[in-house]
Design an enzyme around this catalytic site. Structure first.
Site, mmCIF file in Angstrom:
data_model
loop_
_atom_site.group_PDB
_atom_site.id
_atom_site.type_symbol
_atom_site.label_atom_id
_atom_site.label_comp_id
_atom_site.label_asym_id
_atom_site.label_seq_id
_atom_site.Cartn_x
_atom_site.Cartn_y
_atom_site.Cartn_z
ATOM 1 N N ASN A 60 0.883 -1.166 0.000
ATOM 2 C CA ASN A 60 0.000 0.000 0.000
ATOM 3 C C ASN A 60 0.918 1.213 0.000
ATOM 4 O OD1 ASN A 60 -1.795 2.032 0.527
ATOM 5 N ND2 ASN A 60 -2.609 1.153 2.420
ATOM 6 N N ARG A 71 -2.754 -1.944 -3.346
ATOM 7 C CA ARG A 71 -3.902 -1.064 -3.198
ATOM 8 C C ARG A 71 -3.746 0.055 -4.221
ATOM 9 N NH1 ARG A 71 -5.632 1.866 2.278
ATOM 10 N NH2 ARG A 71 -7.684 2.497 1.577
ATOM 11 N N HIS A 116 -12.473 4.033 0.026
ATOM 12 C CA HIS A 116 -12.429 3.109 1.173
ATOM 13 C C HIS A 116 -13.132 1.784 0.855
ATOM 14 C CE1 HIS A 116 -11.973 6.856 3.912
ATOM 15 N NE2 HIS A 116 -10.807 6.275 3.761
ATOM 16 N N HIS A 121 -16.347 4.354 8.261
ATOM 17 C CA HIS A 121 -14.894 4.163 8.267
ATOM 18 C C HIS A 121 -14.289 5.475 8.754
ATOM 19 C CE1 HIS A 121 -10.976 2.665 6.556
ATOM 20 N NE2 HIS A 121 -10.738 3.961 6.672
ATOM 21 N N LEU A 122 -13.870 5.495 10.013
ATOM 22 C CA LEU A 122 -13.374 6.737 10.616
ATOM 23 C C LEU A 122 -11.892 6.587 10.945
ATOM 24 C CD1 LEU A 122 -16.356 7.366 13.103
ATOM 25 C CD2 LEU A 122 -16.142 8.127 10.726
ATOM 26 N N ARG A 170 -8.631 16.869 6.037
ATOM 27 C CA ARG A 170 -9.449 17.198 4.853
ATOM 28 C C ARG A 170 -10.797 17.770 5.295
ATOM 29 N NH1 ARG A 170 -8.972 11.361 2.150
ATOM 30 N NH2 ARG A 170 -7.193 10.903 3.482
ATOM 31 N N ASP A 224 -5.118 14.772 14.768
ATOM 32 C CA ASP A 224 -5.159 13.443 15.376
ATOM 33 C C ASP A 224 -6.224 13.429 16.479
ATOM 34 O OD1 ASP A 224 -2.898 10.966 15.774
ATOM 35 O OD2 ASP A 224 -4.307 11.335 17.410
ATOM 36 N N GLY A 246 -9.308 3.524 12.610
ATOM 37 C CA GLY A 246 -8.674 4.020 13.849
ATOM 38 C C GLY A 246 -9.629 4.613 14.876
ATOM 39 N N GLU A 263 -8.022 -4.141 5.401
ATOM 40 C CA GLU A 263 -7.924 -3.940 3.944
ATOM 41 C C GLU A 263 -6.838 -4.829 3.343
ATOM 42 O OE1 GLU A 263 -7.682 -0.037 5.470
ATOM 43 O OE2 GLU A 263 -8.731 0.802 3.740
HETATM 44 P P1 ADP Z 1 -5.410 5.803 8.405
HETATM 45 O O1 ADP Z 1 -6.646 6.350 7.782
HETATM 46 O O2 ADP Z 1 -4.199 6.641 8.155
HETATM 47 O O3 ADP Z 1 -5.205 4.314 8.199
HETATM 48 P P2 ADP Z 1 -6.227 5.083 11.113
HETATM 49 O O4 ADP Z 1 -7.339 4.210 10.645
HETATM 50 O O5 ADP Z 1 -5.093 4.437 11.822
HETATM 51 O O6 ADP Z 1 -5.642 6.010 9.982
HETATM 52 O O7 ADP Z 1 -6.882 6.197 12.090
HETATM 53 C C1 ADP Z 1 -6.109 7.214 12.634
HETATM 54 C C2 ADP Z 1 -6.993 8.013 13.587
HETATM 55 O O8 ADP Z 1 -7.434 7.140 14.629
HETATM 56 C C3 ADP Z 1 -6.255 9.166 14.263
HETATM 57 O O9 ADP Z 1 -7.076 10.316 14.318
HETATM 58 C C4 ADP Z 1 -6.040 8.623 15.664
HETATM 59 O O10 ADP Z 1 -5.958 9.643 16.647
HETATM 60 C C5 ADP Z 1 -7.293 7.823 15.856
HETATM 61 N N1 ADP Z 1 -7.186 6.897 16.987
HETATM 62 C C6 ADP Z 1 -6.411 5.802 17.109
HETATM 63 N N2 ADP Z 1 -6.553 5.271 18.344
HETATM 64 C C7 ADP Z 1 -7.430 6.054 19.017
HETATM 65 C C8 ADP Z 1 -7.994 6.060 20.330
HETATM 66 N N3 ADP Z 1 -7.674 5.132 21.224
HETATM 67 N N4 ADP Z 1 -8.883 7.038 20.656
HETATM 68 C C9 ADP Z 1 -9.208 7.991 19.769
HETATM 69 N N5 ADP Z 1 -8.718 8.049 18.520
HETATM 70 C C10 ADP Z 1 -7.841 7.104 18.149
#
Ligand code: ADP
Length: 400
Positions: free
Chosen positions: A9, A93, A181, A208-209, A241, A283, A328, A379
């Protein structure tokens, strides 16, 4: 000798990888990791199947590593640590499959030429996704490669769901809603029948967050609508974004604030969303931990926007049976899940606080009209499954 499939990826400054053993019943993860900071401070890290660090290397601040060098390093790591493993295929990907590629495809020079033509539709991702395919083809010409698309899962959407209200002279260039996604949504659709059979059969919105974020309206496991459209900047508010934006804002930025297209791209993709609104961070963990009022407002806006778009997705589905959280934030933040479910209480979602605390999979009460779930996405496994299936077809075809 065990056969493995490598999944890559690749982005503009990083290459994530996973290797799966194909001998096991379900593809089994052997190792995974990434090379990140390719053009600033390259750093390689890899983990074994138990999540223990198996290798690490830094090139130092200011060093530059081309994608080809990173892949060479990765190849050396895999050969060194993959004693007994034979590489039978590589899955990639690829963000955009356009109108033609609505399923994963074995790559060839002709396919790559077609995928190159889609670069204007995803300039920030497509070229970086394609580079490793060419590099692997050059180094390992005998190894079949498969491109898996983020857009493909949404090919089932109706022409109405895909259309913009623009003249045909514009839309004939491929200007329409695609949705992204898709590999994550496809994985969730594949996991739902075992975890939540009613949600698998019914009208389900998957959230998907992650750093990128979108919602997908699924009916019986098929995509009906999505918040992302022509590009991955549409829809929900994300880490950096902006999501949905009145197109008039872009004209204002051009005409009144003197910004050019590149400035606007930088603003909308990298300086907006949670980062732009909070002025603190993109973040979610940092924002949840912050006492700053703007961080709180950014989180309020983030969940409010999900609530509004959930309404739109549910309207496309003509109802709502279940909501699934993934990626995440969806998988790890009980607070954001709670707030989204509270926003959607009018739908009849009743959160089970204890289940939400412990991470599910079911986080709604048994009497909740709409059920709520947490399902970790995968994924990479989805790409490995597609890659294996196409390689098996290809081998059968070759031996027929
Ligand atoms: P990507 O889209 O780059 O693959 P991820 O799916 O890893 O990213 O998601 C990253 C997001 O998840 C970030 O905003 C991170 O702060 C959040 N995140 C990860 N663990 C936690 C948690 N325990 N509580 C709140 N947010 C979290």
């Amino acid at each position: 000798m065990a056969d493995v499939i490598l999944v890559l990826n690749a982005g503009s400054s990083s290459i994530k990888f996973s290797a799966f053993d194909v001998e096991s019943d379900e593809l089994e993860l052997v190792t995974h990791g990434q090379v990140e900071g390719l053009f600033s401070a390259p750093h390689f890290i890899a983990f074994n199947a138990n999540g223990e660090k198996s290798a690490e290397h830094s090139w130092g601040e200011g060093a530059k590593l081309e994608h080809a060098d990173a892949i060479a390093h990765l190849g050396a790591y895999l050969r060194g640590h993959g004693v007994g493993h034979r590489l039978i295929g590589v899955g990639h990907r690829v963000v955009h499959g356009g109108a033609r590629f609505t399923k994963p495809v074995l790559t060839s020079p002709e396919v790559l030429d077609e995928l190159d033509k889609l670069t204007p539709l995803a300039p920030l991702h497509q070229p970086h996704n394609l580079t490793p395919i060419r590099i692997v083809a050059e180094r390992n010409p005998g190894v079949p490669q498969v491109a898996c698309f983020d857009t493909a899962f949404h090919a089932t959407q109706s022409p109405l769901a895909q259309a913009f209200a623009l003249p045909e002279s514009i839309t004939k260039n491929g200007v329409r809603r695609y949705g992204f996604h898709g590999l994550s949504y496809e994985y969730i659709a594949s996991a739902l029948p075992d975890i939540a059979p009613d949600a698998a059969r019914g009208r389900t919105v998957v959230a998907h967050l992650g750093n990128g974020a979108s919602l997908c309206a699924m009916h019986a496991g098929k995509s009906v609508a999505s918040t992302m459209g022509f590009t991955a900047v549409d829809g929900l508010m994300m880490g950096t974004r902006c999501g949905n934006l009145d197109p008039g804002v872009i004209l204002y930025l051009l005409d009144e604030l003197g910004m050019n297209a590149r400035d606007i791209e930088d603003l909308l993709y990298r300086k907006s969303g949670l980062l732009g609104v909070s002025g603190v961070s993109g973040d979610m963990r940092a924002l949840l931990a912050s006492g700053d009022e703007r961080a709180r407002f950014a989180i309020d806006l983030y969940t409010y926007r999900i609530g509004r778009e959930l309404g739109s997705m549910s309207a496309a589905l003509q109802g709502l049976d279940a909501i699934v959280f993934t990626a995440g934030i969806g998988e790890h933040s009980k607070e954001i899940r709670q707030r989204v479910c509270e926003q959607a209480a009018w739908w009849g979602i009743e959160l089970d606080a204890k289940a939400n605390e412990s991470g599910g999979p079911r986080i709604s009460t048994t009497s909740s009209k709409v059920s709520a779930w947490v399902i970790p996405t995968n994924e990479e496994l989805m790409i490995a499954r597609h890659t294996l299936a196409l390689i098996e077809d290809w081998r059968e075809g070759a031996s027929a």
